[in-house]
Design an enzyme around this catalytic site. Structure first.
Site, short mmCIF file in Angstrom:
data_model
loop_
_atom_site.label_atom_id
_atom_site.label_comp_id
_atom_site.label_asym_id
_atom_site.label_seq_id
_atom_site.Cartn_x
_atom_site.Cartn_y
_atom_site.Cartn_z
N CYS A 1 75.59 -11.23 4.41
CA CYS A 1 76.90 -10.98 5.02
C CYS A 1 77.39 -9.64 4.51
O CYS A 1 76.67 -8.93 3.80
CB CYS A 1 77.89 -12.10 4.72
SG CYS A 1 78.26 -12.33 2.97
N HIS B 1 87.77 -13.55 2.11
CA HIS B 1 87.42 -12.89 0.87
C HIS B 1 87.38 -11.39 1.13
O HIS B 1 87.51 -10.94 2.27
CB HIS B 1 86.08 -13.38 0.33
CG HIS B 1 84.96 -13.26 1.30
ND1 HIS B 1 84.75 -14.18 2.30
CD2 HIS B 1 83.99 -12.33 1.48
CE1 HIS B 1 83.70 -13.85 3.02
NE2 HIS B 1 83.21 -12.71 2.55
#
Length: 634
Positions: free
Chosen positions: A384, A551
């Protein structure tokens, strides 16, 4: 069903025609510049250099289109025969034969392709070159003669009818009505076929006689698309709103009209805005005497200005401006009054790619984008943007599946920028797959749109079971190390950082709340909050199963002081780009110390029964017990 098949056929046809033109845009630009500069009514009239204009538009451009069309069908041999066949239609006509080239080029490629298949394996050794050369020459020559005698005159007649129709529409003030056909056809990727197959040849004739042609502005006008993109920038939301300004710049100055097609596909009613904008622009061109003295290709405002004759600047600029204003006004009304939903630009882009004939369909939530899986897979990497949240959860779930299947395969996670060269399979969210492919083009890439839908991983496990050799000792050690339990730090998730029965107006409010908790708890610096917003804008942190894990970005790791979590329970849900989220896990990860608890969260949240229990939890202690696996479904 029949209508759907017809639509798909038209879309593929438009894509094929575009593929003949797009590789040769440089030649169109060269011809356009020479025309605009050196013809009698150009910026710097030069009788000698102007001699380049007619041969380029008569021979060079059609031959390039014909060669490209043939090559698309049957590579180099198809290109050669396609070019020979195109020469016949060029000589057999008295006008620039772009449309004829679009017919004869692919036809030449198709004929030689059929011949090659018919003689495959039947030519004696040593005679291959002789047969190849003579077959291309003979078939190409026959097609050129047929094109000279039949196709050229037929296209000439057809174009004559079109020119008469255009003259009639101009005489009766009906030219703006062409937008009713042109604008929808553009979205179906017939823009190059219309512009270079029909409008450009007629326009070239008008330039020869009148010095300029209004027809060259009908498809090239960037105003309708610009208005729609600006409306999205002001009145949309989510990824569509964020991406629209950049798309507007690329469209207006780069001339890449295809970039606004997905925005219309998101709201099909916006085609009305494009049509009305196009009609208003054409009406303005007609009223003020606009036109171009060369083809504006691509349809950029810069190309339009470069091809504008000296006395038509005001008319052309006004036409583009009016088209933009009208399109913007109508599109704004549609976006503001339409049904409230989060526009999905990614989904629309997929539709666009399908229309262009490229693979981008999604089967359930797990799709591959390459050919056969490599043999004896030993290393799978989830990737990611930051390697902090979604990839860690996905890796945890798949690692559990791999272990249950008795396979010794290393399953790790990382940021895309840190992908190891020995990764054989790379799994990413759909939006990030192109970046991962650029980073590691030789790996087998899988796109996932729901990291928590663990049953989907069974498809991959089944494939791995069928072809897996005995693992090496080094691999076994690596797998055992990954599976070894890590001592969990109780300070990662504290009771005071669990918030029940929360309500948020939108996802940004929810993310900022989670970020503020992380800051106040001493996990991160203040700048981390904005990095969380930025990360979600880049790629949604929605994980599936009503869960989101906001996040920070990879760059924001330096703002993390220590690993920590916060949990937000939102029983009524909050919209994350069209997805309902009821559990939000704010994450700060440092040096991998958060991965053990994140793995537990992933496994727990992979079962919707556990999600329902956590959403209904009445105390922070109850929710934390569920996250620790107490009272959850296995």
């Amino acid at each position: 069903m029949a209508q759907s098949n017809i639509k798909v056929a038209v879309q593929k046809f438009g894509n094929f025609l575009s593929s003949m033109v797009m590789p040769n845009i440089g030649a169109f630009i060269a011809w356009g510049l020479i025309t605009a500069l050196f013809i009698e009514k150009g910026f710097f009239p030069n009788e000698s250099l102007a001699k380049l204009v007619d041969p380029m538009v008569t021979y060079l451009l059609p031959l390039l289109i014909g060669y490209t069309g043939g090559k698309l069908v049957h590579e180099q041999r198809g290109g050669v025969v396609g070019a020979i066949a195109t020469m016949g239609v060029i000589v057999g006509s008295g006008i620039p034969m772009f449309l004829g080239a679009m017919i004869m080029g692919p036809l030449g490629g198709y004929v030689i392709k059929k011949f090659d298949r018919a003689i495959e394996g039947k030519v004696k050794t040593g005679f291959e070159m002789l047969v190849n050369n003579f077959s291309a020459g003979i078939l190409g020559g026959i097609l050129a003669i047929l094109a000279f005698l039949g196709v050229g005159p037929a296209v000439d007649t057809f174009t004559g009818w079109l020119m008469a129709g255009v003259d009639w529409m101009v005489a009766h003030g009906l030219l703006p009505l062409t937008s009713i056909l042109i604008e929808p056809a553009k979205v179906l990727f017939l823009n190059n076929a219309i512009n270079h197959g029909i409008l450009s040849p007629i326009g070239a004739e008008q330039i020869r006689t009148d010095g300029q042609s209004i027809l060259l502005l009908l498809e090239a006008n960037p105003g309708p698309g610009l208005g729609i993109l600006l409306a999205y920038a002001f009145f949309s939301r989510g990824l569509a709103k964020q991406s629209a300004p950049g798309a507007a710049i690329i469209h207006f100055f780069g001339g890449i009209h295809e970039i606004y097609f997905p925005y219309i596909l998101m709201r099909p009613l916006l085609i009305v805005a494009a049509i009305l904008g196009g009609m208003s622009g054409v009406f303005t061109f007609v009223l003020l005497g606009g036109g171009l003295q060369a083809i504006a290709s691509p349809g950029s405002i810069l190309a339009i200005l470069a091809a504008t004759p000296g006395g038509a600047y005001m008319a052309n600029i006004a036409g583009v401006l009016v088209a933009t204003i009208v399109s913007f006004a109508v599109a704004s009304l549609i976006l503001k009054t339409g049904k409230e939903k989060a526009e999905d630009i990614e989904e629309a882009s997929k539709k666009m790619q399908e229309m262009k004939g490229k693979k981008s369909s999604v089967a359930n939530t797990l799709t591959t984008n390459q050919g056969a899986m490599p043999n004896n897979v030993q290393k799978i990497v989830f990737a990611c943007d930051a390697g902090m949240g979604s990839s860690a959860m996905g890796a945890s779930l798949l690692r559990k599946k791999v272990k249950e299947a008795g396979l010794s395969i290393s399953v790790t996670n990382t940021a895309i920028s840190n992908l190891p060269n020995d990764a054989q399979i790379v799994i990413t969210q759909e939006e990030l797959t192109p970046r991962a492919q650029n980073k590691l083009p030789d790996a087998y890439h899988i796109s996932v749109d729901n990291f928590l839908s663990s049953p989907e991983y069974d498809k991959l496990i089944d494939k791995l079971k069928n072809d897996h050799d005995t693992p090496t000792e080094e691999l076994v050690e690596e797998v055992e190390k990954e599976a070894a339990p890590v001592e969990q730090d109780d300070s990662l998730l504290r009771k005071e950082n669990v918030f029940l029965n929360q309500e948020f107006a939108n996802k940004e409010e929810a993310i900022r709340f989670a970020g503020r908790v992380l800051v106040d708890s001493g996990y991160v610096e203040e700048s981390y909050i904005e990095a969380m917003i930025e990360r979600d804008n880049m790629t949604s942190t929605f994980m599936g199963n009503d869960v989101a894990i906001p996040h920070g970005t990879e760059e924001a790791k330096k703002a993390v002081l220590k690993s920590g979590f916060t949990v937000l329970q939102v029983p009524q849900g909050v919209d994350f780009d069209g997805e309902k989220v009821r559990l939000i896990f704010g994450i700060a990860g440092k040096d991998g110390t958060h991965l053990e608890i994140l793995s537990g969260i992933a496994i727990t949240c992979s079962d919707m029964a556990n999600i329902e229990k956590m959403v209904k939890a009445e105390t922070a202690e109850e929710l934390m017990e569920l996250l620790n696996g107490e009272g959850t479904s296995s």
